[in-house]
Design an enzyme around this catalytic site. Structure first.
Site, PDB file in Angstrom:
ATOM      1  N   GLN A 277     -32.188  43.197  79.911  1.00 39.04           N
ATOM      2  CA  GLN A 277     -31.928  41.756  79.947  1.00 39.04           C
ATOM      3  C   GLN A 277     -32.202  41.104  78.601  1.00 39.04           C
ATOM      4  O   GLN A 277     -31.693  40.026  78.307  1.00 39.04           O
ATOM      5  CB  GLN A 277     -32.790  41.071  81.029  1.00 39.04           C
ATOM      6  CG  GLN A 277     -32.487  41.504  82.441  1.00 39.04           C
ATOM      7  CD  GLN A 277     -33.420  42.603  82.908  1.00 39.04           C
ATOM      8  OE1 GLN A 277     -33.900  43.416  82.117  1.00 39.04           O
ATOM      9  NE2 GLN A 277     -33.681  42.642  84.197  1.00 39.04           N
TER      10      GLN A 277
ATOM     11  N   GLY B  32     -33.544  36.004  87.455  1.00 42.38           N
ATOM     12  CA  GLY B  32     -34.419  35.072  86.770  1.00 42.38           C
ATOM     13  C   GLY B  32     -35.037  34.129  87.785  1.00 42.38           C
ATOM     14  O   GLY B  32     -34.366  33.641  88.692  1.00 42.38           O
ATOM     15  N   ALA B  33     -36.335  33.879  87.602  1.00 39.81           N
ATOM     16  CA  ALA B  33     -37.102  33.133  88.599  1.00 39.81           C
ATOM     17  C   ALA B  33     -36.428  31.819  88.995  1.00 39.81           C
ATOM     18  O   ALA B  33     -36.183  31.560  90.176  1.00 39.81           O
ATOM     19  CB  ALA B  33     -38.512  32.872  88.059  1.00 39.81           C
TER      20      ALA B  33
ATOM     21  N   ASN C 143     -44.524  39.553  85.705  1.00 43.25           N
ATOM     22  CA  ASN C 143     -43.294  39.343  84.941  1.00 43.25           C
ATOM     23  C   ASN C 143     -42.653  40.711  84.758  1.00 43.25           C
ATOM     24  O   ASN C 143     -43.204  41.743  85.155  1.00 43.25           O
ATOM     25  CB  ASN C 143     -43.593  38.653  83.604  1.00 43.25           C
ATOM     26  CG  ASN C 143     -42.327  38.173  82.908  1.00 43.25           C
ATOM     27  OD1 ASN C 143     -41.440  37.597  83.535  1.00 43.25           O
ATOM     28  ND2 ASN C 143     -42.222  38.436  81.616  1.00 43.25           N
ATOM     29  N   LYS C 144     -41.491  40.729  84.170  1.00 48.59           N
ATOM     30  CA  LYS C 144     -40.725  41.966  83.961  1.00 48.59           C
ATOM     31  C   LYS C 144     -41.610  43.094  83.437  1.00 48.59           C
ATOM     32  O   LYS C 144     -42.460  42.891  82.582  1.00 48.59           O
ATOM     33  CB  LYS C 144     -39.624  41.678  82.955  1.00 48.59           C
ATOM     34  CG  LYS C 144     -38.654  42.802  82.698  1.00 48.59           C
ATOM     35  CD  LYS C 144     -37.924  43.247  83.936  1.00 48.59           C
ATOM     36  CE  LYS C 144     -37.290  42.083  84.658  1.00 48.59           C
ATOM     37  NZ  LYS C 144     -36.927  42.371  86.043  1.00 48.59           N
TER      38      LYS C 144
ATOM     39  N   ASP D 214     -42.383  35.713  86.909  1.00 51.85           N
ATOM     40  CA  ASP D 214     -41.747  35.727  88.226  1.00 51.85           C
ATOM     41  C   ASP D 214     -42.676  35.181  89.296  1.00 51.85           C
ATOM     42  O   ASP D 214     -42.224  34.709  90.341  1.00 51.85           O
ATOM     43  CB  ASP D 214     -41.271  37.134  88.575  1.00 51.85           C
ATOM     44  CG  ASP D 214     -40.095  37.507  87.695  1.00 51.85           C
ATOM     45  OD1 ASP D 214     -40.345  37.910  86.540  1.00 51.85           O
ATOM     46  OD2 ASP D 214     -38.941  37.340  88.122  1.00 51.85           O
TER      47      ASP D 214
ATOM     48  N   ARG E 239     -34.880  39.513  97.159  1.00 50.58           N
ATOM     49  CA  ARG E 239     -35.703  40.023  96.045  1.00 50.58           C
ATOM     50  C   ARG E 239     -37.158  39.771  96.423  1.00 50.58           C
ATOM     51  O   ARG E 239     -37.502  38.664  96.858  1.00 50.58           O
ATOM     52  CB  ARG E 239     -35.434  39.288  94.709  1.00 50.58           C
ATOM     53  CG  ARG E 239     -34.100  39.533  94.048  1.00 50.58           C
ATOM     54  CD  ARG E 239     -33.941  40.897  93.394  1.00 50.58           C
ATOM     55  NE  ARG E 239     -34.841  41.210  92.297  1.00 50.58           N
ATOM     56  CZ  ARG E 239     -34.685  40.805  91.040  1.00 50.58           C
ATOM     57  NH1 ARG E 239     -33.665  40.054  90.704  1.00 50.58           N
ATOM     58  NH2 ARG E 239     -35.541  41.165  90.096  1.00 50.58           N
TER      59      ARG E 239
END
Lengths: 369, 369
Positions: free
Chosen positions: B208, B55-56, B259-260, B249, B95
């Site tokens: 998630q 998570g960011a 984002n995801k 993100d 990451r």
């Protein structure tokens, strides 16, 4: 198609004189290849409802075989017609979204009613069951021959480099009697030596993509890569998808398409990235009288446990694991509607048309007024 | 937020005098609640890379704590500066997509370099780690207070009936230090007595949504339903979604959002159905200099086994099952890009703005020229 180099269809009589109907129990794929023998209408209803078999074309063929079993059971009952009607209703209601079910049962009811004498009714039902299956095979073969032209054209434009085709769910031979709808042009292209690669959407919650389509492509030797359903949009953004082909569970006379949940999302992404998006279907999948998919096509709501649990292979045994907090609710619609405006074309056994009444009518003048 | 009625953050020092960093090992959620103690930079890198935490916001905070651990290790090495630089690089590269990582490490490097004496460097790094975490908490709290207005407005328009909010992945408190970004307005609304219900995308391949967001909402008592990622489009077509909020993100100065994977597909569907689509983010998630998300934001490619296998609960044990033919390939991009044109607004700690330079600049004049 081939399984370990032996040719199979997805449904067949055990022998020419047998009343046992054989199917591939798809719940065990891709991990185990198991043939189930079905001898009663109720077993066939269970096989359809609990998805031992699935896919628009195969469901239709299974209903055809089921109606033959219905004549055998009706013979034993006192009231032949009432028994047949009861069986027909059970079969029709075993899955709500696929129109092929209704189509095959009605075809059988019509033939059975026209034939006099129980022996004749049994014979015609058996013949028609085989005929529906053969018709499905021929339709899929033609879909392949018609659809391969699109792939050839893209291959030509790309100077022979690999054509990347994305597909959702399983509209392969496992969803039909043979060849498949969405996969037929792909198999045809592959057999012609055109370089193809398939992006296989895993297709949650039942994973018919990663479980069935991937298994089919692997058996046929077609290059493919499994992706999460979430990934297709990004691959399109990055220019890694040349075309999309999916199957359909029901298509209105105006071209709106019900297909496995998530198809609509891929159609939106294809549109946003100027990627051709095709639906491949035999004409038995049309519901000619419907004009608005979103308002008219019933969408099946399935068991939420299909979202909460998943089955996979652990220590060489099929094992069902819980993915969510056990106390959370889930909702599980099986299909969604892709509006005709997002569809580049419909690949049918008669040729390719646009997803609108005028163009569909040109291919199927007898069904649309 | 509460876990079994005890308050937790996602990262903390074991005690005021301890150098042990505690995190919730999210790989075991929703099934087991396990706290991991981290004492080295390498352990922190592993925790970030292998997603013990994710998570960011939390990645940023973890990098902050990691840099404190880096000062402890640098003290033992002869070459303090070289050691710090090495640790910083390891953390930055743990990451690739989340910009908060870079942001937090640079903030620490800057502070550490300005301070003379190793004792001072250690002290400032510890203070700053706590400060980054607190800043994250405060930002998320403000995002909640700002974002709740949108939910209130929809609730008002619907005469107080339930507001249905769809979210993708986990941008909840588990993705930050507390409250979350996308969930902060939801928690705020729930606490204010506004009737809300959350559609939780399961978010394959790592789930998630069904694993973390659902667990969070369950612990907080917020009504929610888990859906397959494929389902959101159909729910929108059926009018069952009032708004979408996701996290991010990385967001460019022009409003393009990484984002995801799968977020882009939901944004397309929201647009197609006239449903407001919001991104909630603390300003640390902006990458101010970037102007084109699709071309500039690096997209992490993760292990294909995350697609081929999944872990769930079987006989009360976490069990990893194979979902695909073992010989099929898979591809696993972790993120996608939602272009600014699909985003209704950005909910930040300073307020809500449109996803364009002009509007972002009005809220953050010091960052954009």
């Amino acid at each position: 198609m081939l399984v370990d180099n032996k040719h199979y269809r997805t449904i067949w009589f055990k022998s020419e004189s047998s009343d046992k109907v054989c199917i591939i129990d798809q719940r065990y794929l891709p991990h185990q290849f198991i043939v189930e023998e079905i001898t009663t209408v109720d077993e066939m209803v269970t096989a359809i409802n609990e998805m031992h078999l699935r896919g628009a074309g195969l469901i239709g063929a299974a209903a055809g075989y089921g109606m033959y079993l219905a004549t055998l059971e009706a013979e034993k009952d006192k009231l032949f017609d009432a028994s047949i009607k009861l069986s027909a209703n059970k079969l029709i209601n075993s899955r709500p979204t696929a129109v092929n079910l209704l189509w095959a049962v009605n075809k059988q009811l019509n033939a059975i009613s026209k034939c006099t004498g129980i022996a004749g009714k049994k014979t015609i039902a058996r013949e028609l069951a085989l005929c529906i299956a053969d018709e499905d095979v021929n339709s899929c073969k033609s879909i392949g021959i018609n659809g391969v032209k699109i792939i050839e054209e893209i291959s030509h434009k790309k100077n022979g480099s690999v054509v990347n085709i994305l597909t959702h769910c399983n509209a392969g031979w496992l969803a039909f009697v043979d060849y498949g709808s969405a996969t037929a042009p792909i198999y045809e292209a592959f057999n012609k030596g055109i370089r193809v690669h398939v992006w296989v959407d895993e297709t949650r919650p039942r994973n018919q993509g990663s479980g069935l389509t991937a298994w089919e492509l692997l058996n046929a030797g077609v290059p493919h890569t499994i992706i999460a359903d979430n990934a297709g949009g990004h691959l399109m953004q990055k220019g890694m998808v040349d075309m999309v082909i999916t199957g359909a569970d029901r298509v209105t006379g105006t071209g709106d398409t019900a297909n496995k949940t998530g198809t609509y999302l891929k159609a939106l992404a294809a549109k946003d990235n100027d990627i051709p998006f095709y639906i491949a279907l035999p004409s038995s999948t049309f519901d000619w009288k419907m004009t608005n998919g979103l308002h008219q096509i019933p969408i099946e709501e399935r068991d939420p446990d299909e979202v909460k649990y998943i089955t996979g292979l652990y220590n060489n045994k099929l094992t069902k694991v819980l993915l969510t907090p056990s106390d959370s609710n889930a909702l599980n619609y099986g299909f969604d509607i892709t509006p005709a405006r997002l569809i580049t074309g419909l690949i049918t056994e008669r040729g390719i048309c646009n997803a609108n009444v005028k163009s569909i009518k040109e291919l199927f003048p007898e069904f649309l007024l």
